[in-house]
Enzyme design. Structure first.
Site, PDB file in Angstrom:
ATOM      1  N   ARG A 154     -24.131  26.996  -1.470  1.00  0.00           N
ATOM      2  CA  ARG A 154     -23.038  26.034  -1.654  1.00  0.00           C
ATOM      3  C   ARG A 154     -22.666  25.915  -3.131  1.00  0.00           C
ATOM      4  O   ARG A 154     -22.369  24.829  -3.633  1.00  0.00           O
ATOM      5  CB  ARG A 154     -23.418  24.655  -1.086  1.00  0.00           C
ATOM      6  N   SER A 222     -20.481  18.370   6.312  1.00  0.00           N
ATOM      7  CA  SER A 222     -21.817  18.060   5.797  1.00  0.00           C
ATOM      8  C   SER A 222     -21.693  17.338   4.462  1.00  0.00           C
ATOM      9  O   SER A 222     -21.135  17.875   3.505  1.00  0.00           O
ATOM     10  CB  SER A 222     -22.625  19.348   5.626  1.00  0.00           C
ATOM     11  N   GLU A 318     -22.820  17.520  -1.017  1.00  0.00           N
ATOM     12  CA  GLU A 318     -22.070  18.769  -0.906  1.00  0.00           C
ATOM     13  C   GLU A 318     -20.584  18.501  -1.105  1.00  0.00           C
ATOM     14  O   GLU A 318     -19.849  19.351  -1.595  1.00  0.00           O
ATOM     15  CB  GLU A 318     -22.319  19.394   0.467  1.00  0.00           C
TER      16      GLU A 318
END
Length: 330
Positions: A154, A222, A318
């Site tokens: 990520r 998320s 995130e």
């Protein structure tokens, strides 16, 4: 003031001083200003405006898909403003394997390399050959190779603070003709000799079962990254929590599902001031009539502090939280 509520999928009530859409590098550079804060927005699926933005929001609308077929595979050059899922569906319809595991991820193509989006055993950086970029500071246009993008979990070079004024204009993908299906993940490993369409349909079914539709319930996917901890730390946790799942990253590091940590810490299905940890996937925070960004921040901070106190692991968001003048760190 332009409204941002429907420009980000968490759908908090929010506004900005100015909003401008760009569909080319020239229109981007013409719209850019140096006298106010500037935020670049794609599909809005990974940004939450927790306050009114005191500046200019630029929305990437650069479109186009250029296809080059070769004996070794397919090369695609895609505008940053294209819808990500629509691109995946297009490649599957053409019979090209390579992106099907990333079906139904909301957002734009331009945001994909920034976040290095991933799901079901695949990260988009594995399929990217290069990324075309423009620097807002200089107006220079240049390209970065896969290696230069510094893709990580990520993460990418585009997330570095010093590169915050680099804008992704086009992404170049390579889908090799001999690519093997990626099925080493949960529901996919039950598939026998699957086609790209088989994986695509399975991923969609799983995501629709587990995750809320942002069109019906505001969310940004998320909210937290899955933390990577030392294997020795994981071993100590397993002595106390025998059921804790973990996935080996290398000889010294283990990835732990943030959803398990949040669930075990008691937040799954819990709500406060209109913000909830989703009942079917606690890693996703949802907007059930939240009136302010303060409610989101306070709920996320409560999760972070409780998980850290319980497991000695500090979760990292995130999503990108956008405040009055730019990104906010929890």
């Amino acid at each position: 003031m332009p409204e941002l509520t429907h420009r980000h999928t968490f759908a908090l009530p929010s506004y900005c001083k100015q909003l401008q859409t760009f569909d080319s590098v020239s229109s981007l550079l013409s719209a850019y200003r140096t006298d106010v804060p500037v935020y670049i927005l794609g599909g809005g699926s990974n940004s939450i405006f927790i306050e009114d933005f005191d500046g200019l929001v630029l929305v990437n609308d650069i479109k186009g898909i250029d296809v080059k077929l070769g004996e070794d595979g397919v090369r695609l050059t895609v505008g940053g403003g294209e819808n990500w899922h629509a691109l995946v569906a297009y490649t599957v319809k053409q019979g090209w394997r390579g992106l099907e595991n990333l079906a139904l991820i909301p957002g734009s193509v331009g945001a994909a390399p920034i976040q290095n989006i991933g799901a079901y055993g695949l990260e988009v950086g594995e399929r990217i050959e290069q990324v075309d970029v423009v620097s807002l500071d200089t107006g220079e246009q240049f390209s970065l190779s896969q290696q230069q993008c510094e893709f990580g979990y990520r993460d990418s070079i585009f997330k570095r603070r010093e590169h915050s004024r680099w804008i992704v204009t086009h992404v170049h993908f390579f889908l090799p003709s001999d690519i093997a299906p990626v099925t080493q993940y949960a529901e996919l490993d039950a598939l026998s000799d699957p086609t790209a369409e088989d994986i695509f349909n399975t991923v969609i079914a799983v995501r629709q079962r587990k995750l809320p539709d942002p069109g019906l319930l505001g969310n940004a996917g998320s909210f937290f990254k899955n933390p990577v901890i030392s294997t020795s730390h994981f071993g100590k946790l397993r002595q106390q929590y025998p059921s804790i799942p973990g996935y080996e990253v290398n000889a010294t590091q283990t990835k732990v599902p943030a959803a398990w940590l949040i669930d075990t810490a008691g937040f799954k299905g819990q709500c406060k001031n209109g913000v909830c940890s989703y009942q079917h996937q606690p890693l996703v925070l949802v907007n059930q009539n939240a009136a302010s960004g303060k409610a989101v921040v306070e709920f996320a901070q409560a999760i972070i502090e409780t998980v850290e106190a319980t497991f000695g692991i500090r979760l990292e968001p995130e999503v990108r939280l956008v405040g009055k003048t730019g990104l906010v760190t929890l």
